[in-house]
Design a protein around this motif. Structure first.
Motif, PDB file in Angstrom:
ATOM      1  N   GLU A 250       0.825  -1.204   0.000  1.00 31.18           N
ATOM      2  CA  GLU A 250       0.000   0.000   0.000  1.00 31.18           C
ATOM      3  C   GLU A 250       0.860   1.255   0.000  1.00 31.18           C
ATOM      4  O   GLU A 250       0.558   2.235  -0.691  1.00 31.18           O
ATOM      5  CB  GLU A 250      -0.930  -0.001   1.217  1.00 31.18           C
ATOM      6  N   ILE A 251       1.935   1.240   0.767  1.00 27.35           N
ATOM      7  CA  ILE A 251       2.835   2.400   0.826  1.00 27.35           C
ATOM      8  C   ILE A 251       3.448   2.665  -0.544  1.00 27.35           C
ATOM      9  O   ILE A 251       3.495   3.811  -1.014  1.00 27.35           O
ATOM     10  CB  ILE A 251       3.928   2.169   1.887  1.00 27.35           C
ATOM     11  N   ILE A 252       3.926   1.616  -1.199  1.00 27.93           N
ATOM     12  CA  ILE A 252       4.559   1.773  -2.518  1.00 27.93           C
ATOM     13  C   ILE A 252       3.538   2.293  -3.531  1.00 27.93           C
ATOM     14  O   ILE A 252       3.850   3.152  -4.368  1.00 27.93           O
ATOM     15  CB  ILE A 252       5.156   0.439  -2.991  1.00 27.93           C
ATOM     16  N   ASP A 253       2.305   1.817  -3.471  1.00 28.81           N
ATOM     17  CA  ASP A 253       1.261   2.316  -4.373  1.00 28.81           C
ATOM     18  C   ASP A 253       1.019   3.807  -4.153  1.00 28.81           C
ATOM     19  O   ASP A 253       0.848   4.564  -5.118  1.00 28.81           O
ATOM     20  CB  ASP A 253      -0.041   1.546  -4.153  1.00 28.81           C
ATOM     21  N   LEU A 254       0.995   4.242  -2.903  1.00 26.48           N
ATOM     22  CA  LEU A 254       0.793   5.660  -2.618  1.00 26.48           C
ATOM     23  C   LEU A 254       1.961   6.510  -3.093  1.00 26.48           C
ATOM     24  O   LEU A 254       1.769   7.606  -3.636  1.00 26.48           O
ATOM     25  CB  LEU A 254       0.580   5.853  -1.107  1.00 26.48           C
ATOM     26  N   LEU A 255       3.166   6.005  -2.927  1.00 31.43           N
ATOM     27  CA  LEU A 255       4.348   6.754  -3.363  1.00 31.43           C
ATOM     28  C   LEU A 255       4.449   6.851  -4.879  1.00 31.43           C
ATOM     29  O   LEU A 255       5.135   7.731  -5.409  1.00 31.43           O
ATOM     30  CB  LEU A 255       5.615   6.107  -2.797  1.00 31.43           C
ATOM     31  N   ALA A 256       3.766   5.960  -5.578  1.00 28.31           N
ATOM     32  CA  ALA A 256       3.802   5.994  -7.050  1.00 28.31           C
ATOM     33  C   ALA A 256       2.987   7.167  -7.590  1.00 28.31           C
ATOM     34  O   ALA A 256       3.127   7.531  -8.777  1.00 28.31           O
ATOM     35  CB  ALA A 256       3.255   4.687  -7.613  1.00 28.31           C
ATOM     36  N   CYS A 257       2.182   7.795  -6.744  1.00 33.88           N
ATOM     37  CA  CYS A 257       1.311   8.897  -7.192  1.00 33.88           C
ATOM     38  C   CYS A 257       2.064  10.230  -7.102  1.00 33.88           C
ATOM     39  O   CYS A 257       1.688  11.134  -6.361  1.00 33.88           O
ATOM     40  CB  CYS A 257       0.054   8.947  -6.334  1.00 33.88           C
ATOM     41  N   ARG A 258       3.139  10.355  -7.850  1.00 32.46           N
ATOM     42  CA  ARG A 258       3.926  11.592  -7.817  1.00 32.46           C
ATOM     43  C   ARG A 258       3.265  12.665  -8.675  1.00 32.46           C
ATOM     44  O   ARG A 258       2.867  12.428  -9.805  1.00 32.46           O
ATOM     45  CB  ARG A 258       5.339  11.332  -8.324  1.00 32.46           C
ATOM     46  N   GLY A 259       3.183  13.846  -8.088  1.00 32.15           N
ATOM     47  CA  GLY A 259       2.677  14.977  -8.843  1.00 32.15           C
ATOM     48  C   GLY A 259       1.166  14.951  -9.073  1.00 32.15           C
ATOM     49  O   GLY A 259       0.659  15.724  -9.879  1.00 32.15           O
ATOM     50  N   HIS A 260       0.473  14.049  -8.398  1.00 32.12           N
ATOM     51  CA  HIS A 260      -0.988  13.965  -8.585  1.00 32.12           C
ATOM     52  C   HIS A 260      -1.720  14.290  -7.301  1.00 32.12           C
ATOM     53  O   HIS A 260      -1.215  14.057  -6.233  1.00 32.12           O
ATOM     54  CB  HIS A 260      -1.374  12.548  -9.061  1.00 32.12           C
TER      55      HIS A 260
END
Length: 260
Positions: A250-260
Motif C-alpha cells: 500500500e505504501i509503494i502504491d501511494l508513493l507511485a502517485c507523484r505529482g498527482h
C-alpha cells in the motif's frame, strides 16, 4: 562469505571507538564547519571516522572503506565497510541526542551487518543478516500495524524532498495517524524496537542507509526503495522502512502517485 563473530566484534569496537571520539564534543566546542554541499561537519565527525578507519585498516587491510567524511579506500576482498560517524549532525550541534553512528558491512554491494549507535544515551542496535536484531544485547522486534490509519510515520524533514517526492510523501502522510519530524537514523532504530511504524525519506546516500537495512529487517521489518526493490549499493536513496511487511504494498502504491 557469511558474517562471522569476528566481523561483529570488529563492528562493535568501531562503534566504541567512534563514541570515545564523539562524547567530548557533545554540548561543547565542536569546531563546526560547513561543507561544499552546505551540510555541517564537526571535529566529532572527522575524528570519529578517522578512529574507525584506523581500526579497519589495521585489522582488515584488504577490505574497502566508504565514509562520509573521507575518501573511499579500495580493497580486494569484495567486502566494504560503510561509515557515517554522525548521522544527524544538525541534532548533534543542537545538543539533541537523537543522532547516531552508522556502521555497515557490505558483501558484493549488499548490506549484511549494520549498527546504529547512539553514544550519548547508550543505545545500540545491531543487525546481522539471518539473525535477530539486538538492542543493547536484547532482541528487538518491530510491531504490527493493521492499517495505515493507526500508523506513526517519521521523516527527517519534508524540505529534503524534491517537489514530486513531496507530493508522493503527502499521499502517505494523509493516510497515517501522525507524522514525526526529525530523527535521522534514530527513527529506524525506533522502527526496529516497535515505537514507530514507518519511515520515508529521499536523497539518502549509501552511508545514510546501508547500516539501517540489517537492523530493520532483523527485527521483522522491511526496507526498500520507493519501487519496492531491496536496497543495495546502487540504490537511488529513496528509502522506505516499514515495521510491518503487510503495509509495504500500500505504501509503494501511494508513493507511485507523484505529482498527482
Amino acid at each position: 562469505m557469511p558474517v562471522t563473530q569476528a566481523d561483529i566484534d570488529l563492528a562493535l569496537r568501531l562503534a566504541d571507538a567512534a563514541g570515545v571520539a564523539i562524547r567530548p564534543y557533545f554540548r561543547a566546542e565542536h569546531g563546526l564547519e560547513v561543507k561544499a554541499d552546505a551540510s555541517p561537519v564537526t571535529l566529532a565527525d572527522t575524528e570519529a571516522e578517522a578512529a574507525m578507519r584506523r581500526l579497519i585498516v589495521a585489522e582488515r587491510p584488504m577490505d574497502s572503506i566508504i565514509g562520509e567524511e573521507g575518501a573511499a579506500r579500495e580493497g580486494s576482498s569484495g567486502r566494504t565497510w560503510v561509515l557515517d560517524p554522525i548521522d544527524g549532525t544538525r541534532s548533534f550541534i543542537a545538543g539533541r541526542p537523537i543522532f547516531g553512528t552508522l556502521i555497515a558491512l557490505l558483501e558484493g554491494g549488499w548490506p549484511v551487518l549494520g549498527i546504529i549507535d547512539q553514544p550519548i544515551i547508550g543505545e545500540r542496535w545491531l543487525g546481522v543478516t539471518g539473525r535477530a536484531t539486538l538492542f543493547n544485547d536484547r532482541p528487538a522486534r518491530a510491531r504490527s500495524c493493521r492499517d495505515l490509519s493507526t500508523a506513526l510515520l517519521a521523516t527527517t524533514s519534508p524540505a529534503l524532498f524534491g517537489d514530486d517526492q513531496l507530493h508522493a510523501f503527502e499521499h502517505v502522510d494523509a493516510k497515517v495517524m501522525s507524522t514525526v519530524l526529525g530523527g535521522d537514523c534514530y527513527n529506524y532504530g525506533l522502527v526496529a524496537s516497535g515505537h514507530l511504524d514507518l519511515v520515508i525519506e529521499a536523497g539518502l546516500k549509501l552511508h545514510d542507509f546501508a547500516a539501517l537495512v540489517p537492523v530493520v529487517e532483523g527485527a521483522g521489518g522491511v526496507m526498500c526503495d520507493w519501487n519496492g526493490d531491496p536496497l543495495h549499493a546502487g540504490s537511488s536513496g529513496e528509502v522506505v522502512a516499514a515495521g510491518d511487511p503487510a503495509r509495504v504494498e500500500e505504501i509503494i502504491d501511494l508513493l507511485a502517485c507523484r505529482g498527482h
